[in-house]
Each structure stands twice: as C-alpha cells, then as structure tokens.
Design a protein around this motif. Structure first.
Motif, short mmCIF file in Angstrom:
data_model
loop_
_atom_site.label_atom_id
_atom_site.label_comp_id
_atom_site.label_asym_id
_atom_site.label_seq_id
_atom_site.Cartn_x
_atom_site.Cartn_y
_atom_site.Cartn_z
N GLY A 45 0.79 -1.32 0.17
CA GLY A 45 0.06 -0.06 -0.23
C GLY A 45 0.76 1.30 -0.27
O GLY A 45 0.43 2.20 -0.69
N VAL A 48 2.58 1.51 -3.68
CA VAL A 48 1.61 2.03 -4.54
C VAL A 48 1.19 3.50 -4.37
O VAL A 48 1.10 4.16 -5.05
CB VAL A 48 0.36 1.28 -4.57
CG1 VAL A 48 -0.94 1.51 -5.49
CG2 VAL A 48 0.75 -0.27 -5.22
N GLY A 49 0.88 3.93 -3.11
CA GLY A 49 0.60 5.33 -2.79
C GLY A 49 1.79 6.32 -2.94
O GLY A 49 1.27 7.53 -3.41
N ALA A 52 1.73 6.76 -6.90
CA ALA A 52 0.49 7.61 -7.33
C ALA A 52 0.80 8.97 -7.14
O ALA A 52 0.38 10.07 -7.92
CB ALA A 52 -0.74 7.00 -6.57
N ALA A 150 -3.70 12.22 -3.00
CA ALA A 150 -3.69 11.09 -3.73
C ALA A 150 -3.32 9.75 -3.44
O ALA A 150 -3.48 8.80 -3.63
CB ALA A 150 -3.52 11.62 -5.27
N GLY A 151 -2.04 10.06 -2.84
CA GLY A 151 -1.20 9.00 -2.39
C GLY A 151 -1.77 8.27 -1.18
O GLY A 151 -1.82 6.95 -1.10
N LEU A 153 -4.86 8.25 -0.32
CA LEU A 153 -6.28 7.67 -1.01
C LEU A 153 -5.84 6.26 -1.45
O LEU A 153 -6.42 5.04 -1.47
CB LEU A 153 -7.13 8.58 -1.79
CG LEU A 153 -8.19 7.81 -2.42
CD1 LEU A 153 -9.20 7.41 -1.39
CD2 LEU A 153 -8.99 8.92 -3.46
N VAL A 154 -4.88 6.23 -2.70
CA VAL A 154 -4.46 5.07 -3.53
C VAL A 154 -3.84 4.09 -2.23
O VAL A 154 -4.36 2.85 -2.25
CB VAL A 154 -3.66 5.30 -4.29
CG1 VAL A 154 -3.10 4.09 -4.99
CG2 VAL A 154 -4.20 6.24 -5.49
N LEU A 157 -6.90 2.43 -0.69
CA LEU A 157 -7.75 1.47 -1.41
C LEU A 157 -6.88 0.33 -1.57
O LEU A 157 -7.48 -0.82 -1.54
CB LEU A 157 -7.96 2.20 -2.72
CG LEU A 157 -9.01 3.21 -2.57
CD1 LEU A 157 -8.99 4.05 -3.95
CD2 LEU A 157 -10.43 2.94 -2.11
N THR A 158 -5.50 0.18 -1.83
CA THR A 158 -4.67 -0.96 -1.86
C THR A 158 -4.68 -1.59 -0.66
O THR A 158 -4.95 -2.87 -0.86
CB THR A 158 -3.29 -0.71 -2.39
OG1 THR A 158 -3.17 0.34 -3.61
CG2 THR A 158 -2.36 -1.83 -2.54
#
Length: 200
Positions: A45, A48-49, A52, A150-151, A153-154, A157-158
């Motif tokens: 997570g 990926v964040g 992003a 954005a980071g 949130l992503v 979500l991940t």
C-alpha cells in the motif's frame, strides 16, 4: 482490570508456527496468508501510494512547465462583456485582453475579470506555448497537497483490497475446515456412539 493473561493473544497466533499435534496443514496456510496480507497491505500500500503521489506531482509539474504568465491589458470595460454563469468565477465578466509575446508578436484572447475592471487596466494571464490563454496552473503548494491526498487515498484503497482478498481466502479455508471436520465426524461419530451404547 482485564482478566486476560498477558501475551495470550500473541500466543494464539504463534501456535500456528510451532510444531504441535493440533496444528494442521490449513493452519500453516492460514498463518502464511495472514503474514502475506500484513506485508502486502503495509508495504504494498505504501509503495503504490508513493507511486501514485509521484505520478500526480509529475502531471502538475508538466502542466506548470507548459504554460507561462504574461502581462495583458484589457481592451474593453468589464461591464461590456458577458457575465460568467457557472464555476468558481460566477460574477466575473469575459473581456478581450491583449499582450505581447516574447518574440514581440501581439496576441489577444478572452479572460475573466472582476466587473469593476476598466479598459486599459493590466492583469496577469497564463498562455501555453502557442500563446493561447489557458487556466492558471496549480501552485506548488496545491500540487503537493493534491499529490499527498492522492497517495494516501490510493494507499488506503490498495490496503483495503489486500485485506479483502485475504479475508476471502481465510473464509474459504474456514469453510474447508468445517467440511473436513464434518467428514471426520461422519467417520468417527458412529464409533463413539457404538462405544457409548456398549458402556450403557
């Protein structure tokens, strides 16, 4: 005061990793699933964040690099132009402005100004490489805030997706464990009933 023995919760999970007679293959698989879910949710997570956030920041940086600020002059009074009917600039007016590019060429375009602006007054507008007026790009602070949000949130979500997948796998293991117990009971249960009947 809690009546739980310190360390009981941790031992309830660690028993799956120790050799004992009660541990089954499914318990080992579940232990590895829990470990993998934790690792992917936290580390995956975060990675990926981070990616992003970097992508969003690069997008805004590219947008800022593709435009430049110019000093323009109103060619008409704001009261002569149509009013802006929607968006954040409701109440402003569309007017024609002109400016001189770096190569000395003259350009004109439409910009939104306050209704009190008069012809001949100056303002700052933004133009692209073709000297066409464009909206102002986000500031560095706005870009940083958007990238961070954005980071986050992503990443959330991940992590949620990983936890969901892990829960589904553990649920299927639990269902399989129940089925195995039922099959074993079907095999052993009659023997116990026969032994109980003989004692009676």
């Amino acid at each position: 005061m809690s009546d739980k023995i310190p360390g009981t919760a941790s031992r309830s999970w660690l028993w799956r990793w120790r050799r004992n007679q009660l541990r089954r293959h499914g318990d080992v698989v579940e232990a590895w699933i829990v470990l993998a879910v934790w690792a992917l949710a936290l580390v995956g997570g975060a990675l990926v964040g981070w990616a992003a956030a970097g992508a969003v920041d690069q997008t805004f940086a590219g947008r800022r690099a593709g435009v430049h600020a110019v000093s323009a002059e109103l060619t008409e009074n704001a009261t002569e132009g149509p009013l802006v009917g929607s968006g954040y600039d409701v109440g402003k007016s569309w007017v024609t402005v002109r400016w001189t590019a770096a190569d000395g060429s003259m350009h004109t375009g439409r910009a939104k100004v306050l209704p009190t602006a008069t012809a001949g007054s100056g303002l700052q507008v933004w133009a692209d490489r073709s000297e066409r007026l464009v909206p102002a790009p986000p500031s560095t602070a706005e870009s940083t805030f958007s990238a961070v949000m954005a980071g986050v949130l992503v990443a959330q979500l991940t992590a949620t997706a990983v936890w969901g997948a892990g829960w589904l796998l553990r649920h299927r293991l639990f269902q399989q464990r129940l089925a195995d117990w039922e099959a074993e009971w079907q095999r052993v249960g009659p023997q116990w009933r026969n032994l109980s009947g003989g004692k009676g």
